[in-house]
Design an enzyme around this catalytic site. Structure first.
Site, PDB file in Angstrom:
ATOM      1  CD  GLU A  81     -31.291  45.008 -50.146  1.00 53.71           C
ATOM      2  OE1 GLU A  81     -31.345  46.055 -49.504  1.00 53.71           O
ATOM      3  OE2 GLU A  81     -32.267  44.481 -50.669  1.00 53.71           O
ATOM      4  CG  HIS A 133     -36.909  49.276 -46.421  1.00 55.44           C
ATOM      5  ND1 HIS A 133     -37.656  48.241 -46.924  1.00 55.44           N
ATOM      6  CD2 HIS A 133     -36.310  49.852 -47.497  1.00 55.44           C
ATOM      7  CE1 HIS A 133     -37.531  48.201 -48.250  1.00 55.44           C
ATOM      8  NE2 HIS A 133     -36.729  49.167 -48.617  1.00 55.44           N
ATOM      9  CG  ASN A 171     -27.184  49.566 -44.070  1.00 58.51           C
ATOM     10  OD1 ASN A 171     -27.202  48.574 -44.786  1.00 58.51           O
ATOM     11  ND2 ASN A 171     -26.690  50.724 -44.467  1.00 58.51           N
ATOM     12  N   GLY A 205     -29.856  54.740 -54.498  1.00 58.99           N
ATOM     13  CA  GLY A 205     -30.377  55.896 -53.780  1.00 58.99           C
ATOM     14  C   GLY A 205     -29.991  55.889 -52.309  1.00 58.99           C
ATOM     15  CB  ALA A 206     -31.023  55.557 -49.471  1.00 55.16           C
ATOM     16  CG  MET A 207     -28.301  49.600 -47.569  1.00 53.15           C
ATOM     17  SD  MET A 207     -29.362  48.432 -48.473  1.00 53.15           S
ATOM     18  CE  MET A 207     -29.830  47.349 -47.134  1.00 53.15           C
ATOM     19  CD  GLU A 234     -36.703  47.267 -51.577  1.00 51.09           C
ATOM     20  OE1 GLU A 234     -37.311  48.352 -51.507  1.00 51.09           O
ATOM     21  OE2 GLU A 234     -35.652  47.049 -50.929  1.00 51.09           O
ATOM     22  CD  GLU A 278     -33.841  53.503 -48.281  1.00 51.82           C
ATOM     23  OE1 GLU A 278     -33.791  52.346 -47.827  1.00 51.82           O
ATOM     24  OE2 GLU A 278     -33.977  53.737 -49.499  1.00 51.82           O
TER      25      GLU A 278
HETATM   26  N1  B3K Z   1     -32.732  48.037 -50.375  1.00 52.41           N
HETATM   27  C1  B3K Z   1     -31.926  49.030 -51.032  1.00 52.41           C
HETATM   28  C2  B3K Z   1     -31.517  48.642 -52.402  1.00 52.41           C
HETATM   29  C3  B3K Z   1     -30.337  47.767 -52.471  1.00 52.41           C
HETATM   30  C4  B3K Z   1     -29.901  47.620 -53.901  1.00 52.41           C
HETATM   31  C5  B3K Z   1     -28.808  46.646 -54.074  1.00 52.41           C
HETATM   32  N2  B3K Z   1     -28.351  46.641 -55.443  1.00 52.41           N
HETATM   33  C6  B3K Z   1     -32.590  50.358 -51.073  1.00 52.41           C
HETATM   34  C7  B3K Z   1     -34.056  50.362 -50.992  1.00 52.41           C
HETATM   35  O1  B3K Z   1     -34.772  49.805 -51.796  1.00 52.41           O
HETATM   36  O2  B3K Z   1     -34.567  50.934 -50.084  1.00 52.41           O
HETATM   37 ZN    ZN Z   2     -36.448  49.762 -50.567  1.00 52.33          ZN
END
Ligand code: B3K
Ligand code: ZN
Length: 888
Positions: A123, A303, A267, A263-265, A322, A300
């Site tokens: 991302e 999400h 996926n 911080g985290a992703m 977000e 996360e």
């Molecule tokens: N969606 C990711 C953030 C990605 C940042 C890219 N530069 C984490 C989050 O907001 O949960």
């Molecule tokens: Zn997020």
């Protein structure tokens, strides 16, 4: 890479869809070979070629198995695009072979190596660093991923979804095939390969399905994993209970890596986390760290529905996922413990950093209208202001109405890529509520100001509210329209009791209400009987993300601070008194006078300190003086060092006037914390919200107590350090923070001991570096420079850079040193880091945001550094976008 501006207004639907993507990763010693098989579906309207994005070395390209000659496509490396001119206009299979070199990738974007393992970050546009693809969030498909690698070096092979096959190959290699049944955009793709230790658990969903939970870390870190697993299970449960949302795969994996840009992703099924938000035990993590882990794990996880099941049509809509997910994680944390304190923390964060962003050259609406580098728009505005926008729907609709809106949102859009307007429409349609005007929150930048006045006459209180929006780089104030927002209010009498009132339009007697603002100026009438003096309590709970101006007397603020039953409003009254006191100090210092005394404020604080019933965490919040960045507000011609001195003078005044009370509170809190531990064989100081509150109060008091007598303090601390350090990291960190600006050599000795003790704990070493960088001691820059050569420091590690250089850039007296040395130091590192990690460099560049609002001498020094950065021919588009906006 050229500097192209992308505009929301230019959005067009995809010309080709990719309902299926099959990937094969052959991991070799230095390189990884990727074969991508894309099932392409041209759309009926499609004319012309197929445009793909890619920034990987292209080896070959085939259509329906037929290798294409080079003249069949146009590869534009500067723009990272590939156009296939005569692509078929019926469904076809596109096979692309690429080669990438993960160990050379220090941008931590795309496929990269860290500690011998491979990880991805896609991302928003990292997938194109792996292979060629439309790589846009509205092109969604089903992914099957096969990974092949040496079985000794890479025993663990992970990707999204469920593992459907695995086995051995020749030459000591093995493979695993993963299939993700849920359609998703490329940005949610993930792959991890390496030698990692597994900590597993499971969760039974509300419908009775078993979900495997698997956390992957370095073997030596496994003792620090259980807290995060608990946090995940709590999040899963909470999302079922509060939102009715259940997890949708049989496995949920989290991988922790020390080299990570954020911080985290989230996926799908395979979250990748910065170790900072997974690993925590009481020896190495503070209470704040535990709360951070819980919040990010939750974020996360949430999400999975708000982001993954329903995603964004384009990156301009980022706040759709977000803002909503931050709102959800804030609610989760509030439901877990200390709702009021959590709310105040969120407001503090927003006001210190998002308001500053809104008043800067980087100001943009919650839905930006344009960008050069999308990575620059993962901002406080998109996340935190975006969450406030979601909270306003909730305030208007109530929990039940809001949940109705969520339900409709999922009914309509599950499996789709949609816009902020679709979310707004779901909230409106599910409730028959008109949110037309509310759309302006997504397009108008800048923090609104509410100028409120009130008068009482003949049993009628008239409240007048004017709203305005400032100029921002994208739009003058005159072009902006009044916004719709909730204003929550109540009234207090002179004794601090809440007053009942009626509004002329209805008969009901109430003690509080939520007004709807929707015009530039509005008046509201309240019928109040038998009241002689009325103090309104406004913007209760921080019902809208605005500046509020009301001409309170200091006595009225003290009254609210003592009696308001809305904790936010109560805290805010105290903050306003602090702000006024600091402003008075600043004027005095500017005129060469001594700062005045603030008897009323001191008296109010004494009452708070003497209140033994008050929740400790809340009391600690009331003692926090606003940070400098918040105090700058929207002012011009700022002398940051003068503001810092004025603030320090207030802290000194509080420390001296209330020494006895502060000490009594600190010791009482310590006693309360120790009470249930005494007599136990081992005294355990684990994280829990109650004890965290008691510790927060201790360390709100101790830095003030230590100001009282610096010399005696350092001797005492030196003696008791080991005893405190044995309890847990919150105490150890609290003690070190309290004496971190002490000029004695003993402070250096304690820090050195701390560093030696935690030499093998990367996350604790980050704390060491940030202590060095945030000290107000005169030799801080020299110490920061020396720390660059510490064996545990690495310019390539984002956590280390943020801990040392990022913290230094927020150290007001040192970053803004009058000789420009702070600016030069940070600028030098922006340039160095930009050569390999543009995202981290761009993050540091934001420190110069204050350029236009700072006094002329510092402005010239800052400008010289920024000009030098802008002149670099190979500057990344990330840093260039930030620097050019600041200079514009
Ligand atoms: N969606 C990711 C953030 C990605 C940042 C890219 N530069 C984490 C989050 O907001 O949960
Ligand atoms: Zn997020």
């Amino acid at each position: 890479m050229t500097q192209t501006v992308k505009y929301l207004k230019d959005y067009t639907a995809p010309t080709h869809l990719v309902p299926k993507t099959d990937l094969l990763f052959e991991i070799e010693d230095t390189h990884t070979y990727v074969t991508a098989t894309l099932h392409i579906e041209p759309q009926t309207s499609t004319q012309g070629g197929l445009k793909l994005h890619g920034d990987a070395e292209l080896i070959s390209l085939a259509i329906n198995g037929e290798k294409q000659p080079e003249n069949a496509y146009e590869l534009d490396t500067a723009n990272e695009t590939l156009i296939i001119k005569n692509a078929p206009n019926i469904p076809f299979i596109l096979t692309i072979e690429t080669r990438v070199e993960p160990s050379k990738n220090k941008s931590f974007n795309g496929l990269y190596e860290s500690g011998g393992n491979l990880y991805t970050q896609c991302e928003p546009e990292g997938f194109r660093k792996i292979t060629f693809h439309p790589d846009r969030p509205d092109v969604m498909g089903e992914f099957t991923t096969e990974i092949r690698a040496n079985a000794d070096k890479f025993p663990i092979l992970l990707s999204n979804g469920n593992k459907i096959r695995s086995g051995s190959l020749n030459d000591g290699r093995h493979f695993a095939v993963w299939h993700d049944p849920h359609v998703k955009p490329t940005y949610l793709f993930a792959l991890v390969a390496g030698d990692l230790a597994l900590t597993s658990d499971f969760f039974i969903t509300q419908s009775g399905r078993r979900v495997e939970i698997e956390f992957y870390t370095r073997a030596e870190d496994t003792p620090q994993v259980p807290f995060a697993i608990e946090a995940l299970k709590n999040s899963m449960k909470w999302d079922e209970t509060r939102f009715g949302l259940e997890y949708d795969l049989d496995i949920y994996m989290v991988v922790a890596v020390g080299d990570f840009n954020m911080g985290a992703m989230e996926n799908k099924g395979l979250n990748i986390f910065n170790t900072k938000y997974v690993l925590a035990d009481s020896r190495t993590a503070t209470d704040a760290d535990f709360e951070g882990v819980e919040a990010v794990i939750a974020h996360e996880y949430f999400h999975n529905w708000t982001g993954n099941r329903v995603t964004c049509r384009d990156w301009f809509q980022l706040s759709l996922k977000e803002g909503l997910t931050v709102f959800r994680d804030q609610e989760f944390s509030g439901d877990r413990a200390s709702r009021a304190v959590r709310r105040i923390e969120n407001v503090k964060l927003l006001r210190t950093h998002q308001f500053a962003e809104d008043a800067s050259p980087m100001a943009h609406p919650v839905r930006p209208a344009s960008y050069v580098e999308m990575n620059n728009f993962y901002t406080m505005t998109v996340y935190e202001k975006g969450a406030e926008v979601v909270r306003m729907y909730h305030t208007f609709l109530g929990e039940e109405g809001f949940q109705k809106g969520m339900k409709l949102y999922f009914e309509r859009h599950d499996g789709q890529a949609v816009t902020c307007d679709d979310f707004r429409a779901a909230m409106a349609d599910a409730n028959g509520f008109d949110f037309e005007q509310f759309a302006l929150w997504y397009s108008q930048a800048g923090t609104p100001t509410l100028r409120v006045s009130g008068s009482l006459k003949d049993g009628k209180y008239i409240l007048n509210v004017k709203q305005s929006l400032p100029d921002t780089p994208d739009m003058p104030s005159s072009a902006k329209q009044p916004m719709m927002m909730p204003l929550s209010i109540a009234f207090f009498d002179e004794k601090g009791a809440k007053i009942a009132f009626r509004q002329p339009e209805n008969d009901e007697t109430r003690q509080e209400t939520v007004l709807t603002l929707n015009q530039a100026e509005q008046s509201f009438e309240f019928l109040i009987e038998n009241a002689n003096a009325v103090t309104p309590s406004l913007l209760r709970g921080f019902s809208a993300p605005v500046h509020l101006e009301f001409d309170y007397t200091n006595e009225q603020l003290a009254l609210l601070l003592a009696h308001d039953d809305d904790e936010f409003a109560r805290w805010e009254a105290g903050q306003t008194l602090f702000r006024r006191a600091i402003a008075e100090n600043e004027t005095a210092l500017q005129n060469g006078n001594n700062p005045p005394e603030h008897t009323l404020l001191i008296h109010a604080l004494r009452n708070i300190l003497n209140d033994n019933e008050m929740d400790a965490a809340f009391k600690a919040m009331l003692l926090q003086v606003p940070a400098e960045a918040e105090l700058w507000g929207e002012r011009d011609n700022i002398n940051p060092v003068l503001v810092a001195m004025a603030r320090e003078a207030l802290l000194d005044e509080i420390a001296h006037a209330l020494h006895g009370e502060l000490l009594a509170n600190a010791l009482n809190a310590r006693e309360a914390e120790n009470a249930d531990k005494r007599g136990k064989e081992i005294e355990i100081y684990e994280y829990n919200p109650q004890d965290a509150g008691l510790r927060a109060l201790q360390y709100a008091c101790f830095p003030l107590i230590h100001r009282f007598d610096e010399v005696a303090t350092i001797e005492q601390v030196f003696e008791h350090y080991d005893e405190m350090a044995r309890k847990n990291m919150t105490h150890e960190w609290g003690v070190l923070s309290s004496i971190n600006s002490n000029p004695s050599a003993k402070r250096d000795e304690l820090l050195a001991r701390f560093a030696a003790k935690f030499d093998d704990q990367a996350l604790v070493m980050d704390k060491y570096f940030s202590l060095i960088a945030c000290s107000r001691r005169a030799d801080t820059l020299a110490q920061v420079q020396a720390a660059l050569n510490h064996p545990r420091f690495a310019l390539t590690n984002p956590n280390k850079v943020r801990a040392l250089i990022g913290t230094f850039a927020r150290n007001v007296p040192h970053f803004h040193a009058a000789d420009g040395s702070g600016y030069a130091f940070v600028a030098e590192h922006i340039k160095k880091i930009d050569e390999f990690n543009p995202q981290v460099a761009a993050g540091l560049a934001r420190a110069f945001n204050l350029l236009k609002r700072i006094e002329p001498q510092r402005q010239a020094l800052m400008r010289a550094e920024l000009d030098a950065i802008a002149a670099l021919p190979n500057l990344s588009k990330d840093v260039r976008e930030i620097v050019e906006k600041i200079l514009a």
